[in-house]
Design a protein around this motif. Structure first.
Motif, PDB file in Angstrom:
ATOM      1  N   SER A 113      34.448  -4.198  66.241  1.00  0.00           N
ATOM      2  CA  SER A 113      33.070  -4.646  66.039  1.00  0.00           C
ATOM      3  C   SER A 113      32.188  -3.806  66.951  1.00  0.00           C
ATOM      4  CB  SER A 113      32.958  -6.138  66.377  1.00  0.00           C
ATOM      5  OG  SER A 113      31.637  -6.600  66.213  1.00  0.00           O
ATOM      6  N   GLU A 114      30.899  -4.048  66.910  1.00  0.00           N
ATOM      7  CA  GLU A 114      29.986  -3.322  67.792  1.00  0.00           C
ATOM      8  C   GLU A 114      30.367  -3.590  69.246  1.00  0.00           C
ATOM      9  OE1 GLU A 114      25.167  -2.853  68.622  1.00  0.00           O
ATOM     10  OE2 GLU A 114      25.914  -4.352  67.217  1.00  0.00           O
ATOM     11  N   ASN A 115      30.535  -2.516  70.026  1.00  0.00           N
ATOM     12  CA  ASN A 115      30.900  -2.622  71.443  1.00  0.00           C
ATOM     13  C   ASN A 115      32.224  -3.365  71.652  1.00  0.00           C
ATOM     14  OD1 ASN A 115      28.466  -1.323  72.288  1.00  0.00           O
ATOM     15  ND2 ASN A 115      27.379  -3.272  72.059  1.00  0.00           N
ATOM     16  N   PHE A 116      33.168  -3.150  70.748  1.00  0.00           N
ATOM     17  CA  PHE A 116      34.446  -3.854  70.831  1.00  0.00           C
ATOM     18  C   PHE A 116      35.506  -2.987  70.138  1.00  0.00           C
ATOM     19  CE2 PHE A 116      36.338  -8.440  70.232  1.00  0.00           C
ATOM     20  CZ  PHE A 116      37.426  -8.078  71.009  1.00  0.00           C
ATOM     21  N   SER A 117      36.407  -2.392  70.922  1.00  0.00           N
ATOM     22  CA  SER A 117      37.443  -1.543  70.354  1.00  0.00           C
ATOM     23  C   SER A 117      38.738  -1.706  71.142  1.00  0.00           C
ATOM     24  CB  SER A 117      37.008  -0.071  70.353  1.00  0.00           C
ATOM     25  OG  SER A 117      36.808   0.396  71.682  1.00  0.00           O
ATOM     26  N   ILE A 118      39.851  -1.298  70.517  1.00  0.00           N
ATOM     27  CA  ILE A 118      41.154  -1.428  71.150  1.00  0.00           C
ATOM     28  C   ILE A 118      41.955  -0.147  70.989  1.00  0.00           C
ATOM     29  CG2 ILE A 118      41.285  -3.937  70.934  1.00  0.00           C
ATOM     30  CD1 ILE A 118      43.032  -3.589  68.461  1.00  0.00           C
ATOM     31  N   ILE A 119      42.841   0.094  71.955  1.00  0.00           N
ATOM     32  CA  ILE A 119      43.744   1.236  71.948  1.00  0.00           C
ATOM     33  C   ILE A 119      45.134   0.725  72.285  1.00  0.00           C
ATOM     34  CG2 ILE A 119      44.328   3.458  73.013  1.00  0.00           C
ATOM     35  CD1 ILE A 119      41.303   3.659  73.777  1.00  0.00           C
ATOM     36  N   SER A 120      46.114   1.155  71.512  1.00  0.00           N
ATOM     37  CA  SER A 120      47.509   0.786  71.765  1.00  0.00           C
ATOM     38  C   SER A 120      48.234   1.999  72.334  1.00  0.00           C
ATOM     39  CB  SER A 120      48.184   0.319  70.472  1.00  0.00           C
ATOM     40  OG  SER A 120      49.570   0.114  70.677  1.00  0.00           O
ATOM     41  N   HIS A 121      48.705   1.856  73.570  1.00  0.00           N
ATOM     42  CA  HIS A 121      49.521   2.923  74.160  1.00  0.00           C
ATOM     43  C   HIS A 121      50.960   2.441  74.165  1.00  0.00           C
ATOM     44  CE1 HIS A 121      51.082   6.168  76.366  1.00  0.00           C
ATOM     45  NE2 HIS A 121      51.075   5.615  77.561  1.00  0.00           N
ATOM     46  N   ILE A 130      51.041  -1.108  75.721  1.00  0.00           N
ATOM     47  CA  ILE A 130      49.922  -1.471  76.589  1.00  0.00           C
ATOM     48  C   ILE A 130      48.685  -1.545  75.718  1.00  0.00           C
ATOM     49  CG2 ILE A 130      48.473  -0.696  78.509  1.00  0.00           C
ATOM     50  CD1 ILE A 130      51.021   0.817  79.502  1.00  0.00           C
ATOM     51  N   LEU A 131      47.913  -2.594  75.865  1.00  0.00           N
ATOM     52  CA  LEU A 131      46.673  -2.738  75.106  1.00  0.00           C
ATOM     53  C   LEU A 131      45.488  -2.465  76.015  1.00  0.00           C
ATOM     54  CD1 LEU A 131      45.155  -3.603  72.503  1.00  0.00           C
ATOM     55  CD2 LEU A 131      45.138  -5.927  73.441  1.00  0.00           C
ATOM     56  N   ILE A 132      44.647  -1.533  75.588  1.00  0.00           N
ATOM     57  CA  ILE A 132      43.388  -1.265  76.296  1.00  0.00           C
ATOM     58  C   ILE A 132      42.252  -1.789  75.429  1.00  0.00           C
ATOM     59  CG2 ILE A 132      41.839   0.505  77.193  1.00  0.00           C
ATOM     60  CD1 ILE A 132      45.274   1.659  76.872  1.00  0.00           C
ATOM     61  N   VAL A 133      41.423  -2.618  76.008  1.00  0.00           N
ATOM     62  CA  VAL A 133      40.298  -3.215  75.288  1.00  0.00           C
ATOM     63  C   VAL A 133      38.997  -2.743  75.925  1.00  0.00           C
ATOM     64  CG1 VAL A 133      39.185  -5.351  74.542  1.00  0.00           C
ATOM     65  CG2 VAL A 133      41.684  -5.265  74.792  1.00  0.00           C
ATOM     66  N   LYS A 134      38.109  -2.205  75.091  1.00  0.00           N
ATOM     67  CA  LYS A 134      36.765  -1.824  75.544  1.00  0.00           C
ATOM     68  C   LYS A 134      35.786  -2.789  74.879  1.00  0.00           C
ATOM     69  CE  LYS A 134      36.146   2.730  75.311  1.00  0.00           C
ATOM     70  NZ  LYS A 134      36.245   4.111  74.729  1.00  0.00           N
ATOM     71  N   ILE A 135      35.087  -3.565  75.692  1.00  0.00           N
ATOM     72  CA  ILE A 135      34.264  -4.637  75.145  1.00  0.00           C
ATOM     73  C   ILE A 135      33.019  -4.853  75.999  1.00  0.00           C
ATOM     74  CG2 ILE A 135      35.778  -6.306  76.332  1.00  0.00           C
ATOM     75  CD1 ILE A 135      34.999  -8.353  74.164  1.00  0.00           C
ATOM     76  N   ASP A 136      31.860  -4.764  75.361  1.00  0.00           N
ATOM     77  CA  ASP A 136      30.573  -5.029  76.022  1.00  0.00           C
ATOM     78  C   ASP A 136      30.476  -4.311  77.370  1.00  0.00           C
ATOM     79  OD1 ASP A 136      29.795  -6.646  73.899  1.00  0.00           O
ATOM     80  OD2 ASP A 136      30.539  -8.478  74.833  1.00  0.00           O
ATOM     81  N   GLY A 137      30.920  -3.049  77.388  1.00  0.00           N
ATOM     82  CA  GLY A 137      30.803  -2.247  78.605  1.00  0.00           C
ATOM     83  C   GLY A 137      31.889  -2.489  79.637  1.00  0.00           C
TER      84      GLY A 137
END
Length: 256
Positions: A113-121, A130-137
């Motif tokens: 979603s807007e300002n909400f993304s995930i990366i799976s390492h 490992i889950l990396i979450v980028k959310i609302d800064g």
């Protein structure tokens, strides 16, 4: 952003637009042939099963991939899983009735979603992720049970040094010393001090603003495994160790 520890390794992460992601939902005891019980037992609002937008499953172990809990969720929920070299996660989710499944390419960013993304390492040798979450800064790193190799630590540190939150398991999840014995020279690799040090090492490498113990909130209630409780590590034992040995800037926070 709203961040809630629901149980064990299950986080509810919600952005400012109320789009929600849940990781590794396990809300119904027990698992592993009635040997692992949730501790404490979670208090789950039943609305969560129809109001969750996304689920991420870090790996296939039953305390992270719980069939009983997953059956409760709407089959329209989109589920993200790692694209391991060898995996039955997609097939098993299909059997449970889920069709909207995305197998994530290693290290690729996916927009939820807007300002909400995930990366799976993905830690291929360990079939964990490992889950990396980028959310609302903010940046959240969910290490769960993963045991990163040096190259993984290097990549995470290069791209996500000083995240806002780091989550990591804090207790043992193996069958020594309860069911197996080891040679004396090998025992030191599996003692409590080793696990304390590994947790602290992750804090020193990433230097998160907050370091949160999780993915270890279990107890053994079956008559054949009651004695195994003595070998578990509580977050308070870990806290005591860090108070004596950790001198960095991260704040250790027990959420459960």
């Amino acid at each position: 952003m709203n961040l809630e520890l629901l149980a064990h390794a299950s986080l509810k992460i919600e952005n400012n637009n109320h789009v929600s992601l849940i990781t590794d939902p396990w809300f119904v005891s027990p698992v592993f042939f009635s040997s692992w019980f949730l501790c404490p037992e979670p208090k789950i609002d039943e609305k969560i099963y129809n109001n969750t937008d996304f689920i991420y499953l870090t790996h296939w172990h039953f305390d992270h991939f719980d069939y009983k809990t997953l059956r409760k969720f709407s089959k329209e929920t989109k589920i993200y899983v790692p694209e391991f070299p060898s995996s039955i996660m997609r097939q098993e989710l299909n059997k449970l009735g889920f069709k909207n499944i995305c197998e994530m390419t290693n290290k690729k960013e996916y927009i939820l979603s807007e300002n909400f993304s995930i990366i799976s390492h993905q830690i291929e040798h360990h079939d964990d992720s490992i889950l990396i979450v980028k959310i609302d800064g903010k940046v959240i790193i969910n290490l769960n049970d993963a045991k990163p190799l040096p190259s993984s630590w290097k990549w995470i540190k290069k791209n996500f040094f000083q995240p806002d939150f780091m989550f990591r398991s804090h207790s043992i999840a193996w069958s020594f010393p309860t069911k197996y014995s080891l040679d004396k020279e090998d025992e030191s690799f599996f003692d409590k001090e080793t696990y304390f040090s590994e947790y602290m090492n992750a804090m020193e490498i990433l230097n998160p603003k907050y370091s949160i113990p999780f993915a270890s909130y279990i107890c053994h209630l079956h008559k054949e495994t009651l004695e195994d409780n003595i070998n578990l590590i509580t977050p308070y034992e870990l806290q005591h160790f860090l108070e004596k040995n950790y001198f960095g800037n991260s704040k250790f926070k027990i959420m459960n």
